[in-house]
Scaffold this active site. Structure first.
Site, PDB file in Angstrom:
ATOM      1  N   LYS B  75       0.848  -1.194   0.000  1.00 35.17           N
ATOM      2  CA  LYS B  75       0.000   0.000   0.000  1.00 35.17           C
ATOM      3  C   LYS B  75       0.886   1.247   0.000  1.00 35.17           C
ATOM      4  O   LYS B  75       1.889   1.294   0.725  1.00 35.17           O
ATOM      5  CB  LYS B  75      -0.892  -0.026   1.239  1.00 35.17           C
ATOM      6  CG  LYS B  75      -1.939   1.077   1.301  1.00 35.17           C
ATOM      7  CD  LYS B  75      -2.747   0.954   2.599  1.00 35.17           C
ATOM      8  CE  LYS B  75      -3.902   1.934   2.662  1.00 35.17           C
ATOM      9  NZ  LYS B  75      -4.676   1.802   3.929  1.00 35.17           N
ATOM     10  N   SER B 150      -9.705   1.654   3.074  1.00 35.42           N
ATOM     11  CA  SER B 150      -8.851   2.428   2.199  1.00 35.42           C
ATOM     12  C   SER B 150      -7.815   1.594   1.441  1.00 35.42           C
ATOM     13  O   SER B 150      -7.277   2.073   0.446  1.00 35.42           O
ATOM     14  CB  SER B 150      -8.121   3.493   3.009  1.00 35.42           C
ATOM     15  OG  SER B 150      -7.201   2.893   3.909  1.00 35.42           O
ATOM     16  N   SER B 174      -9.696  -0.541   7.429  1.00 31.10           N
ATOM     17  CA  SER B 174      -9.167  -0.350   6.072  1.00 31.10           C
ATOM     18  C   SER B 174      -8.421  -1.538   5.471  1.00 31.10           C
ATOM     19  O   SER B 174      -8.048  -1.496   4.300  1.00 31.10           O
ATOM     20  CB  SER B 174      -8.238   0.866   6.037  1.00 31.10           C
ATOM     21  OG  SER B 174      -8.979   2.052   5.930  1.00 31.10           O
TER      22      SER B 174
END
Lengths: 96, 501
Positions: B75, B150, B174
């Protein structure tokens, strides 16, 4: 007094060092007003005898030896600088 | 084996091939690169890729290490030395990380190869990845829908076969929520189990990094690599890391699972409710006992979470001032103008909203009413979990009340987006561990399958237990073997990012 009246987005934006357009100010005022209205439910609870939880897992006073260790070089630390000169960050003039 | 078969393998299966020398690390990377080239235009999971560097690392890969030669997607909020780390924000558009996060160093020591950075909601603020300032990531199961967020890029890449595994971060759900919406496994470790050094901070008392994978065993393998103390993060717990694969395969006889009665709320999609009921029945058939438990302060979790998370975010994001890194406004008239415009130009709408909200709840006159009160409610939520875990080994619930939703459905109303976190926020506030794994499908009107996620929550540092329970469920069901219909979506309408919300 309603939450929306309490929250002055334009004032808070100044505290946060964040310019907002007139449209953003109006939009956030309405949207965050609804969020704060929702957050009002926290007031239903009697928390007078409850301690704060600043962290999920309270741990305190972790110590380690204060020994020098390698860190970033000046060159590495400046690599992402928007402006630099003579091994320093260049910033707008702050003293007249 | 053709390329898409190879890239659909679990990490454990891939390692077996690598160790038997049936394939080389270089070949794995090349097949992965081909798969990304073929499917990424439909998914848009990645913000940056560096296969040149990955191939150089492949030359030295030792396949006998725990993750030797395994490519892992990261990420874009986690620092990988020399790679971009943009948090999908304009303010970090040109930023490159000068060092590795501790978890990246640990991944490398375990032999893994970070090769690309995945899309996300800007600064991890969102539940749909629609808040990325760069692009939308599409759900591999239905390109008209969000992948969750997210960590939506990480989840979509793992689902689409463009990553064998990925790292994400979970502040209020997330990792777990995008795993549920994209049909993969997502694991949020207990707070302090995994170092936060080298993660761009959103809410420091809540943030934890963890794996997204296609199987529970793979999640355990990645957790083995990244967990453990770190002298560079004083909130990282000084606790021994067990082998998280050790208990995989143990049966569930005598295991007690709690079904929180407050989680069976209105607003859960009927297919989700049915899937959870079915999962509970399945656990019973595996020998576990299902007990109804109560988490009485559940309805206050979202409000408490957003007050705390936004307060911490407003402080953490003060570092983006255009001085040492990141975007800087041109020709400021003075220092104040420099700050105000740098931040106005650099941050997107959701980040601005949360900075405003966080600054407000910390400001004089409102601190007690909102922030301090939210912290006290956090104590009550922690006690709820402590009481529940006195009775049961783990809790089961939906991960998300709904399957993947269409682009734009929730993005116009922040409160609606926040309410999507109903089942994940409380666990984050309590610092306990949680996993989401596939447990069924809902059908869209267009006949597409949308994954449903089952959440298991365990007490702090009881990661091994929920991995064991999740693994027993997974291995006795077929859900995790389903693959999204990628390749049939080339004519799909390309969604357009919402400009200003």
């Amino acid at each position: 007094m309603s939450e929306t009246a309490e929250l002055d987005v334009a004032h808070v934006a100044k505290l946060a060092r964040l310019s907002l357009t007139a449209e953003e100010t109006k939009l956030f005022q309405a949207q965050l007003g609804r969020v704060l209205e929702y957050a009002r439910k926290l007031r239903e609870l009697d928390v007078s005898a409850v301690e704060d939880a600043a962290h999920a897992v309270p741990i305190f006073n972790l110590f380690r030896e204060d020994e020098p260790r390698p860190g970033l070089t000046a060159e590495e630390a400046l690599a992402n600088a928007p402006r630099q000169a003579n091994g320093l960050f260049v910033v707008p003039k702050v003293v007249e | 084996m053709n390329g898409s078969d190879l890239t659909a393998l679990s990490i454990a299966e891939l390692q077996a091939l690598l160790r038997r020398r049936e394939i080389s690390t270089r070949e794995v990377l090349e097949k992965l690169r081909d798969r990304i080239a073929a499917t990424e235009p439909q998914i848009d999971a990645y913000l940056s890729l560096d296969f040149d560097e990955a191939l150089r690392q492949a030359e030295r890969a030792d396949v006998n290490l725990p993750l030797g030669g395994v490519p892992i997607a990261i990420k874009d909020i986690i620092s990988v030395a020399g790679q971009p780390c943009t948090c999908a924000s304009r303010i970090l558009q040109n930023y490159r990380a000068p060092y590795d996060a501790t978890i990246i160093r640990k991944l490398r020591e375990a032999g893994a190869i970070p090769f690309g950075k995945t899309n996300m909601d800007e600064f991890a603020m969102g539940a749909s990845t629609e808040n990325s300032s760069v692009k939308l990531t599409r759900n591999p199961w239905d390109p008209s829908r969000v992948p969750g967020g997210s960590s939506g890029g990480s989840a979509a890449a793992v689902a689409a076969g463009t990553a064998f595994g990925a790292l994400g971060t979970d502040t209020g759900g997330s990792i777990r929520q995008p795993a549920a919406l994209s049909g993969v496994v997502g694991f949020k470790p207990s707070y302090g189990r995994v170092s936060r050094f080298g993660l761009v901070a959103f809410a420091s008392s809540l943030d934890q990094a963890g794996p997204l994978t296609r199987t529970v065993r793979d999640a355990a393998l990645l957790l083995n690599a990244i967990a453990g103390p770190d002298p560079r993060d004083s909130t990282c717990l000084n606790e021994v890391v067990p082998d998280y694969t050790a208990d995989l395969g143990r049966d569930l006889r005598g295991v007690r699972l709690g079904l929180p009665k407050e989680y069976m709320i209105e607003g859960i999609a009927p297919e989700v409710r049915a899937a959870i009921d079915q999962a509970a029945a399945h656990f019973t058939s595996l020998g576990a006992e299902i007990i109804e438990v109560s988490l009485p302060h559940t309805e206050y979790a979202i409000a408490s979470y957003y007050m705390i998370a936004c307060a911490e975010a407003s402080a953490n994001l003060a570092r983006f001032d255009g001085v040492r890194f990141g975007h800087r406004a041109e020709n400021p008239s003075n220092l104040l103008d420099h700050y105000n415009r740098t931040r106005a130009e650099g941050f997107g709408p959701e980040v601005k909203r949360r900075i405003i909200l966080g600054t407000y709840v910390l400001s004089s006159g409102y601190y007690e009413a909102y922030y301090a009160r939210a912290q006290k409610v956090r104590t009550l939520i922690r006690r709820d979990f402590a009481d529940a875990f006195a009775k049961v080994d783990a809790l089961i619930s939906p991960t998300s009340p709904v399957p993947a939703f269409p682009f734009g459905e929730r993005s116009s109303d922040p409160l609606q987006m926040y309410l999507a976190d109903i089942f994940t926020n409380a666990a984050s506030l309590a610092g306990i561990c949680g996993i989401s794994l596939p447990c069924g499908f809902a059908k869209t009107e267009g006949g597409r399958q949308l994954p449903i996620g089952l959440q298991l929550l365990g007490k702090a540092l009881d990661e091994g237990r929920i991995l064991q329970i999740a693994h027993a469920y997974e291995q006795s069901t077929e859900w995790h073997k389903q693959r999204p219909p990628i390749g049939e979506t080339s004519n799909a309408q390309r969604p357009t990012p919402n400009a200003q919300r």
